[in-house]
Design an enzyme around this catalytic site. Structure first.
Site, PDB file in Angstrom:
ATOM      1  N   ASN A 184      24.498 -15.087 -53.343  1.00 54.91           N
ATOM      2  CA  ASN A 184      24.892 -13.770 -53.852  1.00 54.91           C
ATOM      3  C   ASN A 184      23.667 -13.255 -54.616  1.00 54.91           C
ATOM      4  O   ASN A 184      23.296 -13.822 -55.647  1.00 54.91           O
ATOM      5  CB  ASN A 184      26.097 -13.939 -54.765  1.00 54.91           C
ATOM      6  CG  ASN A 184      26.864 -12.678 -55.065  1.00 54.91           C
ATOM      7  OD1 ASN A 184      27.698 -12.663 -55.961  1.00 54.91           O
ATOM      8  ND2 ASN A 184      26.628 -11.599 -54.342  1.00 54.91           N
ATOM      9  N   ASN A 238      27.015  -2.344 -58.206  1.00 60.24           N
ATOM     10  CA  ASN A 238      27.097  -2.855 -56.849  1.00 60.24           C
ATOM     11  C   ASN A 238      26.078  -2.173 -55.947  1.00 60.24           C
ATOM     12  O   ASN A 238      25.506  -1.137 -56.307  1.00 60.24           O
ATOM     13  CB  ASN A 238      28.503  -2.630 -56.285  1.00 60.24           C
ATOM     14  CG  ASN A 238      29.557  -3.454 -56.988  1.00 60.24           C
ATOM     15  OD1 ASN A 238      29.366  -4.651 -57.227  1.00 60.24           O
ATOM     16  ND2 ASN A 238      30.673  -2.817 -57.331  1.00 60.24           N
ATOM     17  N   CYS A 261      30.470  -9.658 -62.844  1.00 59.47           N
ATOM     18  CA  CYS A 261      30.023 -10.369 -61.640  1.00 59.47           C
ATOM     19  C   CYS A 261      29.656 -11.787 -62.058  1.00 59.47           C
ATOM     20  O   CYS A 261      28.713 -11.982 -62.830  1.00 59.47           O
ATOM     21  CB  CYS A 261      28.826  -9.662 -61.013  1.00 59.47           C
ATOM     22  SG  CYS A 261      28.107 -10.568 -59.629  1.00 59.47           S
ATOM     23  N   GLY A 262      30.394 -12.766 -61.556  1.00 57.05           N
ATOM     24  CA  GLY A 262      30.197 -14.141 -61.986  1.00 57.05           C
ATOM     25  C   GLY A 262      28.852 -14.724 -61.595  1.00 57.05           C
ATOM     26  O   GLY A 262      28.164 -15.348 -62.412  1.00 57.05           O
ATOM     27  N   ASN A 292      37.391  -7.403 -63.499  1.00 60.67           N
ATOM     28  CA  ASN A 292      37.395  -6.615 -62.260  1.00 60.67           C
ATOM     29  C   ASN A 292      38.559  -7.095 -61.393  1.00 60.67           C
ATOM     30  O   ASN A 292      38.984  -8.247 -61.486  1.00 60.67           O
ATOM     31  CB  ASN A 292      36.053  -6.734 -61.521  1.00 60.67           C
ATOM     32  CG  ASN A 292      35.672  -8.172 -61.220  1.00 60.67           C
ATOM     33  OD1 ASN A 292      36.295  -9.121 -61.693  1.00 60.67           O
ATOM     34  ND2 ASN A 292      34.642  -8.356 -60.424  1.00 60.67           N
ATOM     35  N   HIS A 322      41.067  -8.386 -58.386  1.00 57.88           N
ATOM     36  CA  HIS A 322      40.994  -9.287 -57.239  1.00 57.88           C
ATOM     37  C   HIS A 322      42.346  -9.391 -56.567  1.00 57.88           C
ATOM     38  O   HIS A 322      43.387  -9.433 -57.237  1.00 57.88           O
ATOM     39  CB  HIS A 322      40.552 -10.690 -57.664  1.00 57.88           C
ATOM     40  CG  HIS A 322      39.146 -10.732 -58.157  1.00 57.88           C
ATOM     41  ND1 HIS A 322      38.076 -11.007 -57.334  1.00 57.88           N
ATOM     42  CD2 HIS A 322      38.632 -10.508 -59.394  1.00 57.88           C
ATOM     43  CE1 HIS A 322      36.959 -10.947 -58.055  1.00 57.88           C
ATOM     44  NE2 HIS A 322      37.278 -10.653 -59.298  1.00 57.88           N
ATOM     45  N   GLU A 370      33.744  -8.356 -51.085  1.00 58.06           N
ATOM     46  CA  GLU A 370      33.567  -7.813 -52.423  1.00 58.06           C
ATOM     47  C   GLU A 370      33.652  -6.292 -52.439  1.00 58.06           C
ATOM     48  O   GLU A 370      33.083  -5.615 -51.575  1.00 58.06           O
ATOM     49  CB  GLU A 370      32.218  -8.255 -53.007  1.00 58.06           C
ATOM     50  CG  GLU A 370      32.202  -9.717 -53.437  1.00 58.06           C
ATOM     51  CD  GLU A 370      31.094  -9.997 -54.446  1.00 58.06           C
ATOM     52  OE1 GLU A 370      31.015  -9.267 -55.462  1.00 58.06           O
ATOM     53  OE2 GLU A 370      30.301 -10.925 -54.200  1.00 58.06           O
ATOM     54  N   CYS A 372      31.233 -15.255 -54.738  1.00 60.90           N
ATOM     55  CA  CYS A 372      31.727 -14.348 -55.772  1.00 60.90           C
ATOM     56  C   CYS A 372      32.284 -15.196 -56.900  1.00 60.90           C
ATOM     57  O   CYS A 372      33.304 -15.866 -56.731  1.00 60.90           O
ATOM     58  CB  CYS A 372      32.806 -13.416 -55.201  1.00 60.90           C
ATOM     59  SG  CYS A 372      33.528 -12.294 -56.418  1.00 60.90           S
ATOM     60  N   GLY A 373      31.629 -15.170 -58.043  1.00 60.51           N
ATOM     61  CA  GLY A 373      32.043 -16.005 -59.171  1.00 60.51           C
ATOM     62  C   GLY A 373      33.373 -15.584 -59.762  1.00 60.51           C
ATOM     63  O   GLY A 373      34.241 -16.423 -60.029  1.00 60.51           O
ATOM     64  N   GLY A 429      35.598 -13.949 -58.202  1.00 58.67           N
ATOM     65  CA  GLY A 429      36.570 -14.229 -57.148  1.00 58.67           C
ATOM     66  C   GLY A 429      36.997 -15.685 -57.147  1.00 58.67           C
ATOM     67  O   GLY A 429      38.168 -16.007 -56.900  1.00 58.67           O
TER      68      GLY A 429
END
Length: 281
Positions: free
Chosen positions: A14, A68, A77-78, A160, A162, A211, A220-221, A223
């Site tokens: 990522n 993004n 964002c992880g 965010n 999910h 994403e 995706c962290g 996620g």
């Protein structure tokens, strides 16, 4: 025209363009414009997102601005926060290995580990439908109807939104086929990230992700955190879970349960440099 310096980083594939604040100012462009330009994989540098260092914070050690690839702002964002954490420590913005970061999702606490990974206190998962946001009464096991089928889904916010779908089918194929349709589904007023997960055991899952604002990514962290939260709340996993993504593995820890959700969730994983350079804007 201006020439700005950048650093390219990635966490499990990522990938992100990282800019110091003065480089952002030098560009004389908005963050939205920069994100679209720099993240373009044909006409720019190529990345899933843009990270701008924000040293001008009052209540935290450091802050960030994150967009993004499509120019939309992301609360969190992880994988990005791990890359950001390594960058600001290595550059001397912070002089301690555990520090506070101002984000759109609130204050996040990363810690650089001795093995080179970054462990991040991602705060508490948000499970109230109105705060995620999702237009359902119960965030667990609700129906999402798409073009040719119906999925049972779980909604979680890590700052965010999910949508997590637990399945025995091919998670990659499902993400490719249905990711965009679910991302923009009317149930999600701010759109959503979409995770398809397969439970391998009580301490390991596979995950493919679509994403919000990026489409398919390698990891995706947030996620991963949302997926483990969903699996635990459904009684399918224990409180420490290995999450296998296309780009590699994260370890997610959460002591929560249906009876007691009031616990922070922790994410551990790598953060790596790709290259540095300059670009004409």
């Amino acid at each position: 025209m201006a020439i700005i310096n950048f650093t390219k980083m990635q966490g499990l594939g990522n990938d992100f363009v990282v800019l110091d604040y003065e480089e952002y100012i030098k560009s004389e462009k908005t963050p939205e414009e920069l994100a679209v330009k720099l993240c373009d994989r044909h006409f720019g540098i190529g990345a899933d997102g843009l990270i701008i260092i924000n040293p001008n914070t009052k209540e935290t050690d450091i802050g960030w601005i994150f967009y993004n690839a499509d120019g939309s702002i992301a609360q969190m964002c992880g994988n990005g926060i791990r890359c950001f954490s390594k960058y600001v420590y290595d550059k001397g913005y912070v002089n301690k290995k555990e520090f506070s970061v101002e984000t759109k999702a609130g204050t996040i606490i990363p810690k650089l580990l001795e093995d080179g990974r970054v462990r991040v206190n991602m705060s508490k998962p948000i499970l109230e439908p109105k705060k995620i946001p999702v237009n359902v009464e119960n965030n667990l096991n609700f129906e999402v109807k798409v073009s040719d089928r119906t999925f049972m889904a779980n909604a979680v916010s890590m700052g965010n939104p999910h949508c997590v779908i637990i399945t025995d089918e091919n998670t990659k194929e499902l993400a490719l086929k249905y990711g965009r349709e679910i991302e923009t589904h009317k149930l999600f007023p701010e759109k959503t990230n979409v995770e398809f997960i397969k439970i391998l055991s009580r301490d390991e899952i596979n995950l493919d992700v679509w994403e919000r604002g990026c489409a398919i990514t390698l990891a995706c962290g947030t996620g991963a955190c949302a997926s483990v939260t969903s699996a635990i709340l459904n009684g399918l996993c224990d409180n420490k879970v290995k999450v296998n993504l296309p780009g590699g593995q994260l370890v997610i820890e959460w002591d929560g349960s249906k009876e007691d959700v009031n616990h922070n969730i922790y994410m551990s994983g790598p953060a790596n440099y790709s290259f540095k350079g300059s670009i004409d804007i």
